[in-house]
Enzyme design. Structure first.
Site, PDB file in Angstrom:
ATOM      1  N   SER A 136     -41.852 -12.587 -20.272  1.00  0.00           N
ATOM      2  CA  SER A 136     -41.003 -13.210 -21.295  1.00  0.00           C
ATOM      3  C   SER A 136     -41.553 -12.839 -22.666  1.00  0.00           C
ATOM      4  O   SER A 136     -42.734 -13.038 -22.938  1.00  0.00           O
ATOM      5  CB  SER A 136     -41.026 -14.728 -21.099  1.00  0.00           C
ATOM      6  OG  SER A 136     -40.332 -15.349 -22.158  1.00  0.00           O
ATOM      7  N   LYS A 162     -37.638 -10.212 -20.187  1.00  0.00           N
ATOM      8  CA  LYS A 162     -36.816 -11.330 -20.694  1.00  0.00           C
ATOM      9  C   LYS A 162     -37.038 -11.398 -22.189  1.00  0.00           C
ATOM     10  O   LYS A 162     -38.184 -11.461 -22.640  1.00  0.00           O
ATOM     11  CB  LYS A 162     -37.247 -12.631 -20.017  1.00  0.00           C
ATOM     12  CG  LYS A 162     -36.752 -13.901 -20.691  1.00  0.00           C
ATOM     13  CD  LYS A 162     -36.958 -15.102 -19.784  1.00  0.00           C
ATOM     14  CE  LYS A 162     -37.512 -16.304 -20.521  1.00  0.00           C
ATOM     15  NZ  LYS A 162     -37.789 -17.441 -19.611  1.00  0.00           N
ATOM     16  N   LYS A 164     -35.963 -13.289 -25.909  1.00  0.00           N
ATOM     17  CA  LYS A 164     -35.421 -14.522 -26.484  1.00  0.00           C
ATOM     18  C   LYS A 164     -34.334 -14.161 -27.486  1.00  0.00           C
ATOM     19  O   LYS A 164     -34.479 -13.203 -28.258  1.00  0.00           O
ATOM     20  CB  LYS A 164     -36.539 -15.292 -27.196  1.00  0.00           C
ATOM     21  CG  LYS A 164     -37.668 -15.725 -26.273  1.00  0.00           C
ATOM     22  CD  LYS A 164     -37.231 -16.854 -25.362  1.00  0.00           C
ATOM     23  CE  LYS A 164     -38.415 -17.398 -24.566  1.00  0.00           C
ATOM     24  NZ  LYS A 164     -38.043 -18.531 -23.722  1.00  0.00           N
ATOM     25  N   ASP A 189     -32.875 -15.163 -22.937  1.00  0.00           N
ATOM     26  CA  ASP A 189     -33.086 -16.617 -22.887  1.00  0.00           C
ATOM     27  C   ASP A 189     -32.794 -17.191 -24.264  1.00  0.00           C
ATOM     28  O   ASP A 189     -33.448 -16.831 -25.247  1.00  0.00           O
ATOM     29  CB  ASP A 189     -34.544 -16.909 -22.477  1.00  0.00           C
ATOM     30  CG  ASP A 189     -34.813 -18.406 -22.282  1.00  0.00           C
ATOM     31  OD1 ASP A 189     -33.891 -19.226 -22.478  1.00  0.00           O
ATOM     32  OD2 ASP A 189     -35.965 -18.745 -21.931  1.00  0.00           O
ATOM     33  N   GLU A 214     -30.184 -17.158 -19.831  1.00  0.00           N
ATOM     34  CA  GLU A 214     -30.859 -18.425 -19.528  1.00  0.00           C
ATOM     35  C   GLU A 214     -30.543 -19.469 -20.590  1.00  0.00           C
ATOM     36  O   GLU A 214     -30.652 -19.204 -21.786  1.00  0.00           O
ATOM     37  CB  GLU A 214     -32.371 -18.149 -19.456  1.00  0.00           C
ATOM     38  CG  GLU A 214     -33.216 -19.305 -18.982  1.00  0.00           C
ATOM     39  CD  GLU A 214     -34.697 -18.906 -18.818  1.00  0.00           C
ATOM     40  OE1 GLU A 214     -34.998 -17.698 -18.700  1.00  0.00           O
ATOM     41  OE2 GLU A 214     -35.543 -19.808 -18.839  1.00  0.00           O
ATOM     42  N   ASP A 239     -32.453 -23.647 -17.209  1.00  0.00           N
ATOM     43  CA  ASP A 239     -33.879 -23.953 -17.371  1.00  0.00           C
ATOM     44  C   ASP A 239     -33.988 -25.413 -17.847  1.00  0.00           C
ATOM     45  O   ASP A 239     -34.096 -26.338 -17.027  1.00  0.00           O
ATOM     46  CB  ASP A 239     -34.494 -22.954 -18.384  1.00  0.00           C
ATOM     47  CG  ASP A 239     -35.933 -23.258 -18.773  1.00  0.00           C
ATOM     48  OD1 ASP A 239     -36.505 -24.253 -18.283  1.00  0.00           O
ATOM     49  OD2 ASP A 239     -36.516 -22.516 -19.604  1.00  0.00           O
ATOM     50  N   LYS A 263     -39.350 -24.569 -12.874  1.00  0.00           N
ATOM     51  CA  LYS A 263     -40.649 -24.791 -13.522  1.00  0.00           C
ATOM     52  C   LYS A 263     -41.229 -26.037 -12.879  1.00  0.00           C
ATOM     53  O   LYS A 263     -40.604 -27.107 -12.928  1.00  0.00           O
ATOM     54  CB  LYS A 263     -40.492 -24.996 -15.030  1.00  0.00           C
ATOM     55  CG  LYS A 263     -40.164 -23.717 -15.788  1.00  0.00           C
ATOM     56  CD  LYS A 263     -40.076 -23.938 -17.278  1.00  0.00           C
ATOM     57  CE  LYS A 263     -39.743 -22.625 -17.993  1.00  0.00           C
ATOM     58  NZ  LYS A 263     -39.381 -22.854 -19.411  1.00  0.00           N
ATOM     59  N   GLY A 291     -42.153 -19.949 -16.787  1.00  0.00           N
ATOM     60  CA  GLY A 291     -43.518 -20.135 -17.282  1.00  0.00           C
ATOM     61  C   GLY A 291     -43.522 -21.024 -18.508  1.00  0.00           C
ATOM     62  O   GLY A 291     -42.495 -21.185 -19.183  1.00  0.00           O
TER      63      GLY A 291
HETATM   64  O1  OSB Z   1     -37.772 -21.073 -22.021  1.00  0.00           O
HETATM   65  O2  OSB Z   1     -38.815 -20.163 -20.435  1.00  0.00           O
HETATM   66  C1  OSB Z   1     -38.826 -20.693 -21.545  1.00  0.00           C
HETATM   67  C2  OSB Z   1     -42.314 -20.590 -23.077  1.00  0.00           C
HETATM   68  C3  OSB Z   1     -42.394 -21.858 -23.598  1.00  0.00           C
HETATM   69  C4  OSB Z   1     -41.327 -22.710 -23.476  1.00  0.00           C
HETATM   70  C5  OSB Z   1     -40.162 -22.295 -22.828  1.00  0.00           C
HETATM   71  C6  OSB Z   1     -40.083 -21.029 -22.279  1.00  0.00           C
HETATM   72  C7  OSB Z   1     -41.176 -20.154 -22.433  1.00  0.00           C
HETATM   73  C8  OSB Z   1     -41.174 -18.779 -21.960  1.00  0.00           C
HETATM   74  C9  OSB Z   1     -42.524 -18.138 -21.708  1.00  0.00           C
HETATM   75  O3  OSB Z   1     -40.171 -18.124 -21.824  1.00  0.00           O
HETATM   76  C10 OSB Z   1     -42.861 -17.956 -20.283  1.00  0.00           C
HETATM   77  C11 OSB Z   1     -44.319 -17.620 -20.095  1.00  0.00           C
HETATM   78  O4  OSB Z   1     -44.698 -16.474 -20.377  1.00  0.00           O
HETATM   79  O5  OSB Z   1     -45.090 -18.496 -19.676  1.00  0.00           O
HETATM   80 MG    MG Z   2     -36.201 -20.684 -20.697  1.00  0.00          MG
END
Ligand code: OSB
Ligand code: MG
Length: 369
Positions: A136, A162, A164, A189, A214, A239, A263, A291
């Site tokens: 991510s 992934k 953002k 995401d 996402e 999520d 999660k 994550g």
């Molecule tokens: O939306 O998945 C998410 C990190 C912090 C809060 C929300 C998210 C995330 C990530 C990072 O996308 C995932 C990771 O590398 O742990």
């Molecule tokens: Mg997410």
């Protein structure tokens, strides 16, 4: 199992690089590390995925400390139990606070597996010896930067990228990524940054062969996502708005998503994650493990859950080196060709390095019966 004591530690771990999403930037990870110690002196480890402030969900490090100190630890210590599921029954009268529950439940699962001399993955029924992982990537300062960061992670071997997105950083960025990397497994995401008023924009994303989008809409929504899913081809992955098996069932019945991000912290622990996995498998809904920028302890739990066979898509469980100069476990989590090898040692399968933990600990407290 009989707990002798529980230790809570407030850890502060400087990240290698800031992580930016549609709701802000994290540069130092602050979280609670939970250690449960049984009457034989065996330790189990868990990690709270609550952040320092309530931007991802309503929980924070402090609300988790309060829930653990005043409710969850006393309930866990007061009487012995046979199986981690019994703890969840004890916690059942407490509404939500899923990340707090999951932190101690995860520590108890580690202890439970260690007492049997088996890896946690095997104890929960996981069969895989290797898991496929993606990465991510936070929002960057420019499209060029975004492209070069992706290039680096593709070269490292990650199986799925992934990225953002947020209003003003979406279709053009995705188009540029696709133009440069026509064949990579790519997903976006939004962390709840859009509403149904953005439907035309979200439809444009259908042109870029994304594996999924996402949580495009509100953090607490499952209805509007259903409306959106009927108008876009790209599968929606939920999520933020999935907290339980019940939420999952409703979203699936409403056609609000085609994929679920599991999660462990958000859904209240490993036991609930297994139930969600089983339900999704039965209903043909692929799941993958999300994550929360975890340290090695939470990462190890994520690796264990990903060994269940319904986890068919690469998760966000990247190597330790993606996040930390020095992780708190030995060995650290490594990735090669997009694969993490599942550890075979008992419990979470990695040794917690107490010296390193001490270096990151800002405050600690021991709780006894
Ligand atoms: O939306 O998945 C998410 C990190 C912090 C809060 C929300 C998210 C995330 C990530 C990072 O996308 C995932 C990771 O590398 O742990
Ligand atoms: Mg997410």
């Amino acid at each position: 199992m009989k707990l002798d004591r529980v230790v809570l530690r407030h850890l502060q771990m400087e990240q290698k690089s800031p992580f930016t999403t549609s709701f802000g930037t994290v540069t130092t990870k602050e979280f609670i590390l939970v250690e449960v110690i049984d009457e034989d002196g065996v330790s189990g480890w868990g990690e709270s995925t609550a952040f320092q402030s309530p931007w991802y969900n309503e929980e924070t490090l402090k609300t988790n400390w309060h829930m653990l100190e005043d409710y969850l630890i006393p309930l866990s210590i007061k009487e012995p139990f046979q199986h981690p599921d019994e703890l969840n029954d004890r916690f059942g009268f407490i509404r939500k606070n899923n990340m707090a529950k999951s932190a101690i439940e995860g520590a108890v699962w580690d202890l439970y597996a260690k007492k049997q001399g088996k890896p946690l993955s095997a104890v929960i029924g996981g069969k895989r010896q290797e898991i496929e992982v993606g990465i991510s990537i936070g929002i960057q300062n420019s499209v060029d930067e975004q492209l070069s960061v992706i290039e680096g992670f593709v070269a490292e071997g990650y199986r799925r990228m992934k990225v953002k997105i947020k209003p003003g950083w979406d279709v053009d960025v995705i188009a540029a990524i696709r133009a440069r990397f026509p064949d990579i497994q790519l997903m976006a995401d939004a962390n709840s940054a859009y509403t149904l008023a953005d439907i035309d924009l979200l439809k444009q994303l259908d042109d870029y062969n994304l594996m999924m989008i996402e949580q495009p809409l509100a953090y607490d929504d499952i209805i509007d996502h259903g409306t959106l899913q009927k108008q876009i081809k790209t599968p929606i992955c939920l999520d933020e708005s999935m907290h339980s098996l019940e939420d999952t069932r409703k979203a699936v019945e409403l056609g609000s998503c085609g994929i679920i991000n599991v999660k462990i912290g958000r859904v209240g622990g490993i036991s609930e994650s297994i139930k969600i996995h089983d339900y999704c498998k039965e209903h043909g809904i692929p799941v993958w493990c999300g994550g929360m920028l975890e340290s090695g302890v939470g990462r190890a739990h994520n690796i264990a859950i990903t060994t269940l066979d319904g986890f068919t898509l690469p998760g966000d469980t990247a190597a330790s080196s993606r996040y930390w100069e020095r992780d708190i476990i030995d060995p650290e989590v490594t990735m090669k060709d997009g694969i993490i090898t599942v550890p075979t040692a008992p419990g979470i399968g990695y040794e917690v390095n107490r010296g390193v933990v001490d270096q990151y600990t800002a405050y600690a407290k021991v709780y006894r019966k």
